[in-house]
Design a protein around this motif. Structure first.
Motif, PDB file in Angstrom:
ATOM      1  N   TYR A  90       0.824  -1.114   0.030  1.00 42.29           N
ATOM      2  CA  TYR A  90       0.094   0.048   0.066  1.00 42.29           C
ATOM      3  C   TYR A  90       0.957   1.230  -0.043  1.00 42.29           C
ATOM      4  O   TYR A  90       1.738   1.394   0.848  1.00 42.29           O
ATOM      5  N   ARG A  91       0.812   2.187  -1.096  1.00 40.70           N
ATOM      6  CA  ARG A  91       1.693   3.345  -1.146  1.00 40.70           C
ATOM      7  C   ARG A  91       0.709   4.522  -0.726  1.00 40.70           C
ATOM      8  O   ARG A  91      -0.040   5.165  -1.600  1.00 40.70           O
ATOM      9  N   LEU A  92       0.875   4.923   0.626  1.00 40.34           N
ATOM     10  CA  LEU A  92      -0.252   5.789   1.037  1.00 40.34           C
ATOM     11  C   LEU A  92       0.083   7.084   0.248  1.00 40.34           C
ATOM     12  O   LEU A  92      -0.696   8.151   0.030  1.00 40.34           O
ATOM     13  N   GLY A  93       1.456   7.671  -0.065  1.00 45.01           N
ATOM     14  CA  GLY A  93       1.732   8.892  -0.782  1.00 45.01           C
ATOM     15  C   GLY A  93       1.310   8.899  -2.322  1.00 45.01           C
ATOM     16  O   GLY A  93       1.198  10.011  -2.765  1.00 45.01           O
ATOM     17  N   ALA A  94       1.112   7.821  -2.891  1.00 43.53           N
ATOM     18  CA  ALA A  94       1.136   7.569  -4.285  1.00 43.53           C
ATOM     19  C   ALA A  94      -0.469   7.592  -4.675  1.00 43.53           C
ATOM     20  O   ALA A  94      -0.825   7.797  -5.793  1.00 43.53           O
ATOM     21  N   ASP A  95      -1.247   6.852  -3.973  1.00 40.16           N
ATOM     22  CA  ASP A  95      -2.725   6.412  -4.262  1.00 40.16           C
ATOM     23  C   ASP A  95      -3.577   6.400  -3.206  1.00 40.16           C
ATOM     24  O   ASP A  95      -3.328   5.918  -1.922  1.00 40.16           O
ATOM     25  N   ASP A 132       0.136  16.572  -0.410  1.00 41.78           N
ATOM     26  CA  ASP A 132      -0.127  17.986   0.106  1.00 41.78           C
ATOM     27  C   ASP A 132      -0.928  18.640  -0.725  1.00 41.78           C
ATOM     28  O   ASP A 132      -1.780  19.402  -0.539  1.00 41.78           O
ATOM     29  N   HIS A 133      -1.168  18.492  -2.135  1.00 39.21           N
ATOM     30  CA  HIS A 133      -1.931  19.225  -3.101  1.00 39.21           C
ATOM     31  C   HIS A 133      -3.304  18.692  -2.506  1.00 39.21           C
ATOM     32  O   HIS A 133      -4.254  19.451  -2.609  1.00 39.21           O
ATOM     33  N   LEU A 134      -3.466  17.440  -2.266  1.00 39.75           N
ATOM     34  CA  LEU A 134      -5.002  16.868  -2.061  1.00 39.75           C
ATOM     35  C   LEU A 134      -5.217  17.384  -0.535  1.00 39.75           C
ATOM     36  O   LEU A 134      -6.476  17.832  -0.519  1.00 39.75           O
ATOM     37  N   GLN A 135      -4.432  17.577   0.401  1.00 37.45           N
ATOM     38  CA  GLN A 135      -4.722  18.178   1.477  1.00 37.45           C
ATOM     39  C   GLN A 135      -5.193  19.695   1.388  1.00 37.45           C
ATOM     40  O   GLN A 135      -6.042  20.242   1.925  1.00 37.45           O
ATOM     41  N   ARG A 136      -4.429  20.432   0.446  1.00 38.89           N
ATOM     42  CA  ARG A 136      -4.763  21.829   0.326  1.00 38.89           C
ATOM     43  C   ARG A 136      -6.253  21.926  -0.618  1.00 38.89           C
ATOM     44  O   ARG A 136      -6.953  22.930  -0.112  1.00 38.89           O
ATOM     45  N   TRP A 137      -6.651  20.906  -1.195  1.00 41.30           N
ATOM     46  CA  TRP A 137      -8.021  20.864  -1.638  1.00 41.30           C
ATOM     47  C   TRP A 137      -8.974  20.745  -0.784  1.00 41.30           C
ATOM     48  O   TRP A 137      -9.954  21.334  -0.766  1.00 41.30           O
ATOM     49  N   ARG A 140       3.316  23.174 -12.780  1.00 40.17           N
ATOM     50  CA  ARG A 140       4.172  23.178 -13.861  1.00 40.17           C
ATOM     51  C   ARG A 140       4.774  21.854 -14.327  1.00 40.17           C
ATOM     52  O   ARG A 140       5.214  20.988 -13.528  1.00 40.17           O
ATOM     53  N   ALA A 141       4.989  21.780 -15.619  1.00 37.13           N
ATOM     54  CA  ALA A 141       5.749  20.496 -16.186  1.00 37.13           C
ATOM     55  C   ALA A 141       7.243  20.624 -15.728  1.00 37.13           C
ATOM     56  O   ALA A 141       7.714  21.569 -15.616  1.00 37.13           O
ATOM     57  N   LYS A 142       7.869  19.584 -15.251  1.00 32.42           N
ATOM     58  CA  LYS A 142       9.074  19.604 -14.513  1.00 32.42           C
ATOM     59  C   LYS A 142      10.246  20.231 -15.391  1.00 32.42           C
ATOM     60  O   LYS A 142      10.248  20.120 -16.228  1.00 32.42           O
ATOM     61  N   GLY A 143      10.677  21.008 -14.536  1.00 32.58           N
ATOM     62  CA  GLY A 143      12.170  21.938 -15.034  1.00 32.58           C
ATOM     63  C   GLY A 143      11.462  23.044 -16.103  1.00 32.58           C
ATOM     64  O   GLY A 143      12.479  23.480 -16.599  1.00 32.58           O
ATOM     65  N   THR A 144      10.363  23.196 -15.980  1.00 36.56           N
ATOM     66  CA  THR A 144       9.832  24.337 -17.170  1.00 36.56           C
ATOM     67  C   THR A 144       8.917  25.592 -16.413  1.00 36.56           C
ATOM     68  O   THR A 144       8.767  25.276 -15.068  1.00 36.56           O
ATOM     69  N   ASP A 145       8.803  26.457 -17.102  1.00 35.70           N
ATOM     70  CA  ASP A 145       7.797  27.494 -16.479  1.00 35.70           C
ATOM     71  C   ASP A 145       6.265  27.302 -17.314  1.00 35.70           C
ATOM     72  O   ASP A 145       5.523  28.312 -17.173  1.00 35.70           O
ATOM     73  N   LYS A 146       6.051  26.106 -17.856  1.00 36.69           N
ATOM     74  CA  LYS A 146       5.102  25.943 -18.625  1.00 36.69           C
ATOM     75  C   LYS A 146       3.996  24.927 -17.941  1.00 36.69           C
ATOM     76  O   LYS A 146       4.414  24.160 -17.027  1.00 36.69           O
ATOM     77  N   TYR A 204      -1.305  13.588  -9.541  1.00 43.26           N
ATOM     78  CA  TYR A 204      -0.099  14.522  -9.083  1.00 43.26           C
ATOM     79  C   TYR A 204       1.320  13.778  -8.889  1.00 43.26           C
ATOM     80  O   TYR A 204       1.154  12.645  -8.104  1.00 43.26           O
ATOM     81  N   ASP A 205       2.195  14.138  -9.290  1.00 44.52           N
ATOM     82  CA  ASP A 205       3.566  13.316  -9.146  1.00 44.52           C
ATOM     83  C   ASP A 205       4.871  14.368  -9.454  1.00 44.52           C
ATOM     84  O   ASP A 205       5.184  15.056 -10.367  1.00 44.52           O
ATOM     85  N   SER A 206       5.405  14.607  -8.220  1.00 45.60           N
ATOM     86  CA  SER A 206       6.737  15.542  -8.178  1.00 45.60           C
ATOM     87  C   SER A 206       7.691  15.092  -8.791  1.00 45.60           C
ATOM     88  O   SER A 206       8.781  15.909  -9.172  1.00 45.60           O
ATOM     89  N   ALA A 207       7.897  13.880  -9.541  1.00 48.66           N
ATOM     90  CA  ALA A 207       8.924  13.399 -10.406  1.00 48.66           C
ATOM     91  C   ALA A 207       8.668  13.999 -11.844  1.00 48.66           C
ATOM     92  O   ALA A 207       9.541  14.326 -12.505  1.00 48.66           O
ATOM     93  N   THR A 208       7.289  14.478 -12.182  1.00 49.34           N
ATOM     94  CA  THR A 208       7.190  15.108 -13.449  1.00 49.34           C
ATOM     95  C   THR A 208       6.505  16.474 -13.552  1.00 49.34           C
ATOM     96  O   THR A 208       6.428  17.233 -14.430  1.00 49.34           O
ATOM     97  N   GLN A 209       6.219  16.815 -12.224  1.00 46.36           N
ATOM     98  CA  GLN A 209       5.653  18.116 -12.138  1.00 46.36           C
ATOM     99  C   GLN A 209       6.397  18.929 -11.087  1.00 46.36           C
ATOM    100  O   GLN A 209       7.046  18.633 -10.418  1.00 46.36           O
ATOM    101  N   ASP A 210       6.071  20.438 -11.127  1.00 43.87           N
ATOM    102  CA  ASP A 210       6.808  21.293 -10.189  1.00 43.87           C
ATOM    103  C   ASP A 210       5.682  22.060  -9.589  1.00 43.87           C
ATOM    104  O   ASP A 210       4.782  22.383 -10.179  1.00 43.87           O
TER     105      ASP A 210
END
Length: 543
Positions: free
Chosen positions: A68-73, A321-326, A248-254, A305-311
């Motif tokens: 069980y991956r509490l942080g991912a699912d 953290d994003h789910l908690q803010r929601w 944002r997409a990882k490593g970009t301002d887009k 949400y995935d911090s490996a591909t998103q900033d």
């Protein structure tokens, strides 16, 4: 310009506490890179619950060949780093962790150091109450009374993505015309022009404020479905991207373009306080301009949400953290509903079980999932939609396979839960006899209103669940594997029909009990009872 309103219209099935985090521990959680492995042996005769609402039907935990991956699912529902045992122990962490259970021990991988089981007392009840009070206290508030005293009505099954002013008002009129009480009316997806926009579609809603005023006059409170997503190539998208308010997409301002069940969208970055405030202001404007009472906060699931591909604005933010803010955003609006949640057990957030299909197996999952939600610290929970929440099960093609008895039994179970919610219109799919039984279930729920409100207030004060497992109320009496009956507060033992057999076994603990037919019983007692379709078996504890 092409603005996307919905994804594939043929897709007719959708998925299914203030956490006071000490600053030092928070820094440790977010800067630690190494994983710490902990093993927690299970004691003789010990049983465990928690972590995921959706896993409730498998509770207490049994040996499983999975992690069980509490942080991912979040498994389409509520999740929390909180597990409780029948021998008064609990497991807690300030951060998500991965774990597996082999029947003899929990093996936990955590980014914040070793995790240990805390001895809080001797029973499941003591583990829940003392663990919650130590880790996340309630703020003492409950959701508005109407959630508990009247049914909720969601337009999803009947209208799907074809939400219109005319159809919504007709649905409300049909509720009253068929003898059901006014309650919370939830207008589901596609009332808005597109995602990220909070104006009604003019061609479908010529007078949205007038519609809401008329619904209010008939006794309804009105909530609107929303998500954190934003349609690409829209004016809102360009404004939010320019302000840095989108993930944002990882490593970009887009902006990252995120796949979800309605296609591909950008998403508000709720770890950014300015973006959070911006979205809150848009919702508050909806309330001022149209008279909307609140919102159904959908699509917060951590799998998006995935911090490996998103900033994120917060460079150390995780999916949870994003789910908690929601959830924190939803707490600003008393009329709220969530299907996904992380933490925040101390806040008056309305939680609903994940969408179920139209089957007896799905009906049998409702009690253990409601029980598990309460043990995890989510007392204000609704057991999905009466009869199921999957559109395909109620299509014209599926009509001949529809089980009218199942819909009645679902309504009867929900009648003796903290909340009940209709979506499919019972008057459309049921004959007169079955419709009468559903109406009687809604009437019973109304009669229980004062007790439900009293139990909700107790949950806010003490942290106790509203729906309680038999093991919770009667520890070490052999109830740990009882999954088809429960206690509603401390007063009512409910033994719903979750099969099509018309009879069931009831296990009464010690005490004097009076059933729904006025018969008196002395426990402990195990008996088989007959349950004709019109009966809702429950037992009131007298002493």
């Amino acid at each position: 310009m092409t603005l996307r309103t919905v994804a594939n219209p043929m897709k007719m099935i959708r998925p299914f506490s203030n956490l006071l985090i000490p600053t030092l521990l928070l820094l440790m959680c977010r800067t630690a890179s190494a994983q710490h492995k902990s093993e927690i042996p299970v004691l003789a005769g010990e049983h465990w619950w928690g972590a995921y609402t959706t896993a409730g039907a498998a509770m207490p935990f049994a040996a499983a060949d999975r992690s069980y991956r509490l942080g991912a699912d979040n498994l389409e529902n509520q999740s929390a780093p909180f597990l409780v045992s029948s021998l008064g122990r609990y497991i807690w962490s300030e951060a998500p962790f991965t774990f597996r259970f082999d029947g003899r021990k929990f093996v936990i991988d955590s980014p914040v150091g070793d995790i240990r089981a805390v001895k809080a007392g001797k029973t499941l009840r003591e583990a829940v109450i003392l663990g919650k009070n130590a880790r996340f206290r309630s703020n003492g508030q409950t959701p508005p009374e109407l959630f508990f005293s009247r049914p909720q009505y969601n337009t999803w099954i009947e209208l799907q993505y074809d939400q219109t002013q005319e159809a919504i008002e007709r649905y409300a009129d049909d509720i009253l015309a068929n003898g059901f009480p006014a309650g919370v009316l939830m207008v589901d997806d596609n009332w808005q022009r597109y995602y990220g926009n909070f104006d009604f579609k003019a061609e479908r809603f010529p007078d949205p404020k007038g519609m809401i005023d008329r619904l209010h006059a008939k006794g309804f409170k009105v909530m609107l479905w929303i998500s954190p997503f934003v349609s690409p190539d829209s004016p809102e998208f360009r404004e939010l991207q320019a302000k840095g308010y989108l993930i944002r997409a990882k490593g970009t301002d887009k902006a990252a373009i995120i796949p979800w069940w309605n296609g591909y969208s950008a998403c508000y970055d709720l770890t950014n306080p300015a973006a959070f405030a911006h979205l809150q202001s848009r919702l508050e404007r909806m309330q001022r301009e149209y008279g909307v009472d609140g919102f159904k906060f959908d699509a917060g699931d951590t799998r998006f949400y995935d911090s490996a591909t998103q900033d994120y604005h917060d460079p150390d933010a995780r999916a949870v953290d994003h789910l908690q803010r929601w959830g924190e955003l939803g707490s600003r609006f008393p009329y709220n509903e969530f299907r996904a949640a992380w933490g925040l057990q101390g806040l008056p957030l309305v939680q609903r079980l994940a969408d179920k299909n139209h089957s007896w197996e799905a009906l049998r999952r409702l009690v253990p999932e409601m029980v598990n939600a309460g043990l995890m610290g989510y007392p204000y929970t609704c057991p999905d939609m009466v009869g199921g929440g999957q559109v395909a099960d109620f299509s014209a093609e599926a009509q001949e396979r529809l089980d009218q008895d199942l819909i009645v039994r679902s309504a009867q179970l929900q009648a003796m839960m903290p909340m009940m919610q209709f979506s499919v219109a019972p008057w459309r799919v049921l004959d007169a006899e079955h419709l009468g039984y559903c109406r009687a279930a809604a009437e019973l729920h109304e009669k229980l209103a004062s007790y439900l409100l009293e139990t909700a207030a107790q949950a806010a004060k003490t942290g106790e669940p509203m729906v309680r497992s038999m093991e919770y109320m009667y520890p070490n009496k052999g109830f740990w594997d009882c999954r088809d009956q429960y206690m509603l507060g401390a007063k009512y033992l409910v033994a719903p029909m979750v099969t099509d057999e018309g009879k069931r076994t009831v296990r009464l603990p010690r005490g004097t009990w009076v059933d729904d037919e006025g018969k008196r019983f002395k426990g402990p007692l195990v008996m088989e009872i007959s349950v004709p379709l019109g009966r809702i078996p429950y037992y009131e504890l007298k002493r």
